[in-house]
Design a protein around this motif. Structure first.
Motif, PDB file in Angstrom:
ATOM      1  N   ARG A  66       0.825  -1.231   0.000  1.00  0.00           N
ATOM      2  CA  ARG A  66       0.000   0.000   0.000  1.00  0.00           C
ATOM      3  C   ARG A  66       0.853   1.274   0.000  1.00  0.00           C
ATOM      4  NH1 ARG A  66      -3.204  -3.107   3.857  1.00  0.00           N
ATOM      5  NH2 ARG A  66      -5.033  -3.853   2.733  1.00  0.00           N
ATOM      6  N   ASN A  67       1.969   1.254   0.715  1.00  0.00           N
ATOM      7  CA  ASN A  67       2.828   2.441   0.798  1.00  0.00           C
ATOM      8  C   ASN A  67       3.659   2.667  -0.451  1.00  0.00           C
ATOM      9  OD1 ASN A  67       1.922   3.019   3.374  1.00  0.00           O
ATOM     10  ND2 ASN A  67       3.656   2.038   4.385  1.00  0.00           N
ATOM     11  N   ASN A  68       3.924   1.609  -1.204  1.00  0.00           N
ATOM     12  CA  ASN A  68       4.824   1.727  -2.356  1.00  0.00           C
ATOM     13  C   ASN A  68       4.126   1.729  -3.706  1.00  0.00           C
ATOM     14  OD1 ASN A  68       7.784   1.633  -1.408  1.00  0.00           O
ATOM     15  ND2 ASN A  68       6.736   0.141  -0.117  1.00  0.00           N
ATOM     16  N   VAL A  69       2.915   1.265  -3.757  1.00  0.00           N
ATOM     17  CA  VAL A  69       2.155   1.282  -5.016  1.00  0.00           C
ATOM     18  C   VAL A  69       0.980   2.225  -4.799  1.00  0.00           C
ATOM     19  CG1 VAL A  69       0.921  -0.078  -6.732  1.00  0.00           C
ATOM     20  CG2 VAL A  69       2.886  -1.081  -5.538  1.00  0.00           C
ATOM     21  N   THR A  70       1.197   3.474  -5.171  1.00  0.00           N
ATOM     22  CA  THR A  70       0.203   4.519  -4.895  1.00  0.00           C
ATOM     23  C   THR A  70      -0.422   5.112  -6.156  1.00  0.00           C
ATOM     24  OG1 THR A  70       1.954   6.188  -4.805  1.00  0.00           O
ATOM     25  CG2 THR A  70       1.318   5.143  -2.709  1.00  0.00           C
ATOM     26  N   HIS A  71       0.181   4.858  -7.318  1.00  0.00           N
ATOM     27  CA  HIS A  71      -0.314   5.452  -8.563  1.00  0.00           C
ATOM     28  C   HIS A  71      -0.988   4.448  -9.487  1.00  0.00           C
ATOM     29  CE1 HIS A  71       2.791   8.331  -7.241  1.00  0.00           C
ATOM     30  NE2 HIS A  71       1.877   9.197  -7.616  1.00  0.00           N
ATOM     31  N   GLN A  72      -0.923   3.201  -9.157  1.00  0.00           N
ATOM     32  CA  GLN A  72      -1.469   2.155 -10.020  1.00  0.00           C
ATOM     33  C   GLN A  72      -2.526   1.398  -9.227  1.00  0.00           C
ATOM     34  OE1 GLN A  72      -0.614   1.475 -13.223  1.00  0.00           O
ATOM     35  NE2 GLN A  72      -1.959  -0.283 -13.392  1.00  0.00           N
ATOM     36  N   GLN A  73      -3.734   1.328  -9.785  1.00  0.00           N
ATOM     37  CA  GLN A  73      -4.780   0.540  -9.121  1.00  0.00           C
ATOM     38  C   GLN A  73      -4.504  -0.934  -9.370  1.00  0.00           C
ATOM     39  OE1 GLN A  73      -8.689   1.940  -9.786  1.00  0.00           O
ATOM     40  NE2 GLN A  73      -9.622   0.329  -8.558  1.00  0.00           N
ATOM     41  N   LEU A  74      -4.557  -1.722  -8.307  1.00  0.00           N
ATOM     42  CA  LEU A  74      -4.268  -3.147  -8.397  1.00  0.00           C
ATOM     43  C   LEU A  74      -5.553  -3.960  -8.355  1.00  0.00           C
ATOM     44  CD1 LEU A  74      -1.389  -3.337  -5.753  1.00  0.00           C
ATOM     45  CD2 LEU A  74      -1.143  -3.308  -8.249  1.00  0.00           C
ATOM     46  N   THR A  75      -5.554  -5.063  -9.087  1.00  0.00           N
ATOM     47  CA  THR A  75      -6.616  -6.036  -8.913  1.00  0.00           C
ATOM     48  C   THR A  75      -6.333  -6.783  -7.613  1.00  0.00           C
ATOM     49  OG1 THR A  75      -5.450  -7.841 -10.024  1.00  0.00           O
ATOM     50  CG2 THR A  75      -6.768  -6.355 -11.439  1.00  0.00           C
ATOM     51  N   GLN A  76      -7.311  -7.517  -7.128  1.00  0.00           N
ATOM     52  CA  GLN A  76      -7.082  -8.296  -5.909  1.00  0.00           C
ATOM     53  C   GLN A  76      -5.973  -9.312  -6.127  1.00  0.00           C
ATOM     54  OE1 GLN A  76      -8.737  -7.739  -2.801  1.00  0.00           O
ATOM     55  NE2 GLN A  76      -6.920  -8.883  -2.197  1.00  0.00           N
ATOM     56  N   ALA A  77      -5.942  -9.930  -7.306  1.00  0.00           N
ATOM     57  CA  ALA A  77      -4.899 -10.928  -7.597  1.00  0.00           C
ATOM     58  C   ALA A  77      -3.511 -10.286  -7.601  1.00  0.00           C
ATOM     59  CB  ALA A  77      -5.177 -11.616  -8.935  1.00  0.00           C
ATOM     60  N   GLN A  78      -3.402  -9.070  -8.152  1.00  0.00           N
ATOM     61  CA  GLN A  78      -2.116  -8.373  -8.164  1.00  0.00           C
ATOM     62  C   GLN A  78      -1.692  -7.986  -6.753  1.00  0.00           C
ATOM     63  OE1 GLN A  78      -3.267  -5.300 -10.891  1.00  0.00           O
ATOM     64  NE2 GLN A  78      -2.330  -6.333 -12.663  1.00  0.00           N
ATOM     65  N   PHE A  79      -2.627  -7.473  -5.967  1.00  0.00           N
ATOM     66  CA  PHE A  79      -2.311  -7.115  -4.582  1.00  0.00           C
ATOM     67  C   PHE A  79      -1.835  -8.346  -3.813  1.00  0.00           C
ATOM     68  CE2 PHE A  79      -3.519  -6.651  -0.111  1.00  0.00           C
ATOM     69  CZ  PHE A  79      -2.865  -5.475   0.216  1.00  0.00           C
ATOM     70  N   ASP A  80      -2.567  -9.444  -3.938  1.00  0.00           N
ATOM     71  CA  ASP A  80      -2.205 -10.676  -3.235  1.00  0.00           C
ATOM     72  C   ASP A  80      -0.830 -11.172  -3.672  1.00  0.00           C
ATOM     73  OD1 ASP A  80      -4.685 -10.521  -2.007  1.00  0.00           O
ATOM     74  OD2 ASP A  80      -5.580 -12.132  -3.209  1.00  0.00           O
ATOM     75  N   ALA A  81      -0.555 -11.083  -4.968  1.00  0.00           N
ATOM     76  CA  ALA A  81       0.748 -11.529  -5.476  1.00  0.00           C
ATOM     77  C   ALA A  81       1.876 -10.669  -4.915  1.00  0.00           C
ATOM     78  CB  ALA A  81       0.756 -11.494  -7.006  1.00  0.00           C
TER      79      ALA A  81
END
Length: 146
Positions: A66-81
């Motif tokens: 959450r602190n390092n990916v602030t400009h790109q919206q992630l899918t749940q699968a991407q966040f989990d990965a």
């Protein structure tokens, strides 16, 4: 992640290449780089200690994403990965991947994840075959992105 990748070991062990790996316990919780001491290998752990450490490490990995990916919206699968990857490499080890994802370079992020199948042990870069399938799974949500 837990059921698929990380088994639970109720004690300390050297993760990697036997006695040359890094001291770890429970569900992949790194204690320190380098092998466990004889005292650590004898130290018992309770299920509650292991569960608490795992939950804390996952929260830390989620916070890093959450602190390092602030400009790109992630899918749940991407966040989990990314959480799985950061759990395994630490936030510092995932920094380049976070930067690529945040810039929208998802293919570059997938390639960076796939290239991280080595561990530094006793000053040497050692290939870790057990990481190959894990990295395939972690990189897949970025390869499959539009």
């Amino acid at each position: 992640m837990r059921n698929q990748r990380e088994g639970t070991i109720r004690g300390y062990y050297n993760d990697g290449h036997g006695s040359r790996g890094h001291c770890t316990y429970g569900i992949g919780i790194l204690v320190h780089r380098g092998p466990c001491t004889a005292e650590e290998l004898r130290r018992p752990l309770t299920s509650a200690q292991i569960e608490a450490s795992f939950a804390s490490a996952i929260r830390e990995a989620e916070r890093a994403v959450r602190n390092n990916v602030t400009h790109q919206q992630l899918t749940q699968a991407q966040f989990d990965a990314l959480v799985s990857y950061a759990f395994n490499t630490g936030a510092r080890g995932a920094r380049e991947t976070f930067q690529r994802v945040d810039r929208g370079d998802l293919q570059g992020a997938a390639n960076t994840i796939m290239s991280n199948t080595y561990s530094r042990q006793h000053g040497r870069r050692v290939f870790m075959p057990g990481l190959v399938q894990r990295r395939r799974e972690e990189s897949a949500p970025f390869r499959e992105a539009r």
